[in-house]
Design a protein around this motif. Structure first.
Motif, PDB file in Angstrom:
ATOM      1  N   ARG A 182      73.296  40.331  74.701  1.00 39.00           N
ATOM      2  CA  ARG A 182      73.064  39.723  75.994  1.00 39.00           C
ATOM      3  C   ARG A 182      74.033  39.262  76.984  1.00 39.00           C
ATOM      4  O   ARG A 182      73.655  39.481  77.969  1.00 39.00           O
ATOM      5  N   SER A 183      75.027  38.806  76.378  1.00 41.57           N
ATOM      6  CA  SER A 183      76.200  38.353  77.255  1.00 41.57           C
ATOM      7  C   SER A 183      76.572  39.692  77.931  1.00 41.57           C
ATOM      8  O   SER A 183      77.096  39.746  79.205  1.00 41.57           O
ATOM      9  N   HIS A 184      76.753  40.693  77.309  1.00 40.64           N
ATOM     10  CA  HIS A 184      77.237  42.139  77.723  1.00 40.64           C
ATOM     11  C   HIS A 184      76.367  42.698  79.036  1.00 40.64           C
ATOM     12  O   HIS A 184      76.766  43.026  80.020  1.00 40.64           O
ATOM     13  N   VAL A 185      75.045  42.482  78.607  1.00 43.91           N
ATOM     14  CA  VAL A 185      73.936  42.658  79.621  1.00 43.91           C
ATOM     15  C   VAL A 185      74.155  41.848  81.112  1.00 43.91           C
ATOM     16  O   VAL A 185      74.092  42.586  82.161  1.00 43.91           O
ATOM     17  N   GLU A 186      74.202  40.544  80.627  1.00 44.21           N
ATOM     18  CA  GLU A 186      74.509  39.667  81.795  1.00 44.21           C
ATOM     19  C   GLU A 186      75.688  40.041  82.548  1.00 44.21           C
ATOM     20  O   GLU A 186      75.514  39.883  84.037  1.00 44.21           O
ATOM     21  N   ASP A 187      76.892  40.415  82.042  1.00 43.52           N
ATOM     22  CA  ASP A 187      78.088  40.992  82.905  1.00 43.52           C
ATOM     23  C   ASP A 187      77.588  42.117  83.743  1.00 43.52           C
ATOM     24  O   ASP A 187      77.962  41.896  84.772  1.00 43.52           O
ATOM     25  N   GLN A 188      76.839  43.234  83.159  1.00 41.83           N
ATOM     26  CA  GLN A 188      76.657  44.057  83.768  1.00 41.83           C
ATOM     27  C   GLN A 188      75.597  44.004  85.151  1.00 41.83           C
ATOM     28  O   GLN A 188      75.653  44.283  86.091  1.00 41.83           O
ATOM     29  N   ILE A 189      74.379  43.016  84.717  1.00 41.33           N
ATOM     30  CA  ILE A 189      73.606  42.730  85.639  1.00 41.33           C
ATOM     31  C   ILE A 189      74.236  41.878  86.953  1.00 41.33           C
ATOM     32  O   ILE A 189      74.008  42.541  88.057  1.00 41.33           O
ATOM     33  N   ALA A 190      75.378  40.919  86.805  1.00 43.32           N
ATOM     34  CA  ALA A 190      75.975  40.296  87.629  1.00 43.32           C
ATOM     35  C   ALA A 190      76.467  41.163  88.567  1.00 43.32           C
ATOM     36  O   ALA A 190      76.685  41.003  89.881  1.00 43.32           O
ATOM     37  N   GLN A 191      77.182  42.247  88.158  1.00 42.86           N
ATOM     38  CA  GLN A 191      77.960  43.238  88.745  1.00 42.86           C
ATOM     39  C   GLN A 191      77.149  44.139  89.842  1.00 42.86           C
ATOM     40  O   GLN A 191      77.551  44.455  90.670  1.00 42.86           O
ATOM     41  N   LEU A 192      75.863  44.576  89.131  1.00 44.68           N
ATOM     42  CA  LEU A 192      75.147  45.475  89.733  1.00 44.68           C
ATOM     43  C   LEU A 192      74.010  45.045  90.677  1.00 44.68           C
ATOM     44  O   LEU A 192      73.403  45.713  91.279  1.00 44.68           O
ATOM     45  N   PHE A 225      64.883  42.969  78.139  1.00 45.69           N
ATOM     46  CA  PHE A 225      65.880  43.008  79.488  1.00 45.69           C
ATOM     47  C   PHE A 225      65.165  42.462  80.698  1.00 45.69           C
ATOM     48  O   PHE A 225      66.048  41.655  81.340  1.00 45.69           O
ATOM     49  N   SER A 226      63.977  42.294  80.743  1.00 45.35           N
ATOM     50  CA  SER A 226      63.243  41.735  82.146  1.00 45.35           C
ATOM     51  C   SER A 226      63.437  40.305  81.869  1.00 45.35           C
ATOM     52  O   SER A 226      63.606  39.669  82.760  1.00 45.35           O
ATOM     53  N   THR A 227      63.532  39.353  80.892  1.00 53.45           N
ATOM     54  CA  THR A 227      63.766  38.184  80.697  1.00 53.45           C
ATOM     55  C   THR A 227      65.111  37.814  81.144  1.00 53.45           C
ATOM     56  O   THR A 227      65.221  36.902  81.957  1.00 53.45           O
ATOM     57  N   VAL A 228      65.988  38.637  80.410  1.00 50.42           N
ATOM     58  CA  VAL A 228      67.483  38.199  80.938  1.00 50.42           C
ATOM     59  C   VAL A 228      67.717  38.428  82.357  1.00 50.42           C
ATOM     60  O   VAL A 228      68.439  37.706  83.021  1.00 50.42           O
ATOM     61  N   LEU A 229      66.990  39.531  82.941  1.00 56.38           N
ATOM     62  CA  LEU A 229      67.414  39.703  84.454  1.00 56.38           C
ATOM     63  C   LEU A 229      66.619  38.753  85.379  1.00 56.38           C
ATOM     64  O   LEU A 229      67.147  38.008  86.181  1.00 56.38           O
ATOM     65  N   GLU A 230      65.537  38.369  84.927  1.00 56.67           N
ATOM     66  CA  GLU A 230      65.047  37.160  85.741  1.00 56.67           C
ATOM     67  C   GLU A 230      65.430  35.884  85.585  1.00 56.67           C
ATOM     68  O   GLU A 230      65.784  35.158  86.500  1.00 56.67           O
ATOM     69  N   THR A 231      66.101  35.466  84.364  1.00 57.64           N
ATOM     70  CA  THR A 231      66.639  34.385  84.017  1.00 57.64           C
ATOM     71  C   THR A 231      67.812  34.092  84.708  1.00 57.64           C
ATOM     72  O   THR A 231      68.322  33.229  85.399  1.00 57.64           O
ATOM     73  N   LEU A 232      68.672  35.423  84.678  1.00 54.38           N
ATOM     74  CA  LEU A 232      69.851  35.394  85.394  1.00 54.38           C
ATOM     75  C   LEU A 232      69.609  35.008  87.250  1.00 54.38           C
ATOM     76  O   LEU A 232      70.449  34.592  87.776  1.00 54.38           O
ATOM     77  N   ARG A 233      68.739  35.967  87.642  1.00 51.95           N
ATOM     78  CA  ARG A 233      68.402  35.928  89.046  1.00 51.95           C
ATOM     79  C   ARG A 233      67.992  34.558  89.371  1.00 51.95           C
ATOM     80  O   ARG A 233      68.394  34.073  90.489  1.00 51.95           O
ATOM     81  N   LEU A 234      67.123  33.813  88.225  1.00 48.75           N
ATOM     82  CA  LEU A 234      66.793  32.345  88.856  1.00 48.75           C
ATOM     83  C   LEU A 234      67.966  31.544  88.936  1.00 48.75           C
ATOM     84  O   LEU A 234      68.187  30.665  89.758  1.00 48.75           O
TER      85      LEU A 234
END
Length: 284
Positions: A182-192, A225-234
């Motif tokens: 999850r942390s790796h995914v969050e890192d990538q989401i933040a960059q993209l 993935f959708s949960t990680v994306l929305e949580t980080l976006r919020l």
């Protein structure tokens, strides 16, 4: 290294140089935007030195601005001699960033690389504006000291302050969460996010796995993935909205929305309030 293997398969002895000249610099993510919102070039490079581990833990930057502006590369737990194309990629990328941030055709005074080539390829020399000293004792780009004082075009003090806070948090959490998918995914989401490319396919590709494998790995950590994306976006949206001088339109872009309406609709779904109403209710 991956680039060296790819270069052999493609029979391209200058692959690292060529790749660095054509990609969108914003794809570097958070670290690039911290640099691009800095006040002066030396500040931007100092931020790159501080936060480069967010993108790459194997190569660190070392910046010196006393008698000359020196950008050094330091390898950590990586076999430097076998990493020729990767180093050449970062060399050209750093020169491109310096030129883009100052909107000028900066040419290094000298470039040193540890690995050997018989000569600087002509098109590389033309692009960089100088020869490369191959077989040197260090990996380093040297500019005149006065270059560091050049202003960054489009610098934004308020955005920079905000991004520095996020970068500090990302850097602080990285070591303790290194093993988490999850942390790796969050890192990538933040960059993209600012590029609208924070999707499962792209992030799975960057992490070197298939979409299905990524989905299973996240499922094992009891998230999607959708949960990680929305949580980080919020979380990012709430943080950005606390910066009163950051326009809602710019926040929408930072979160990967091309239209303010899309961001407003999503935020209302998450919180029951519009971004502007949330900002007003948290004005204290």
């Amino acid at each position: 290294m991956v680039l060296d293997l790819a270069a052999k398969q493609l029979h391209d002895d200058c692959l690292g140089f060529r790749l660095a000249r054509n990609f969108e610099l914003g794809e570097l993510g958070l670290v690039y935007y911290v640099m691009a919102s800095s006040d002066r070039l030396v500040d931007a490079l100092g931020n790159a030195e501080r936060y480069c581990a967010i993108n790459n833990e194997g190569v660190r930057l070392r910046i010196c601005s006393e008698r000359k502006l020196a950008i050094g590369f330091e390898y950590l737990n990586v076999d430097r001699p076998s990493d020729r194309h990767h180093m050449e990629f970062w060399l050209v990328t750093l020169v491109r960033i310096c030129r883009t941030l100052t909107n000028s055709r900066l040419a290094p005074k000298q470039i040193k690389l540890r690995h050997f080539r018989p000569e600087t390829p002509p098109d590389v020399r033309s692009h960089l504006g100088c020869d490369i000293d191959f077989g040197a004792g260090t990996d380093e780009i040297l500019f005149p000291a006065t270059i560091g004082a050049l202003p960054v075009v489009g610098a934004d003090v308020h955005l920079n302050k905000l991004l520095l806070q996020y970068a500090d948090e990302a850097l602080g959490k990285r070591a303790s969460r290194r093993a988490s998918v999850r942390s790796h995914v969050e890192d990538q989401i933040a960059q993209l996010l600012p590029h609208g490319k924070a999707n499962t396919s792209e992030i799975a590709r960057r992490l070197g796995m298939s979409r299905r494998t990524l989905g299973r790995a996240l499922s094992a950590e009891e998230v999607t993935f959708s949960t990680v994306l929305e949580t980080l976006r919020l979380a990012l949206a709430k943080r950005y909205l606390q910066e009163k001088k950051l326009p809602v339109s710019e926040i929408a872009w930072l979160l990967g929305y091309r239209e303010i309406g899309s961001f407003t609709h999503a935020f209302a779904r998450w919180t029951g309030k519009t971004p502007r109403d949330f900002r007003k209710s948290n004005s204290g």
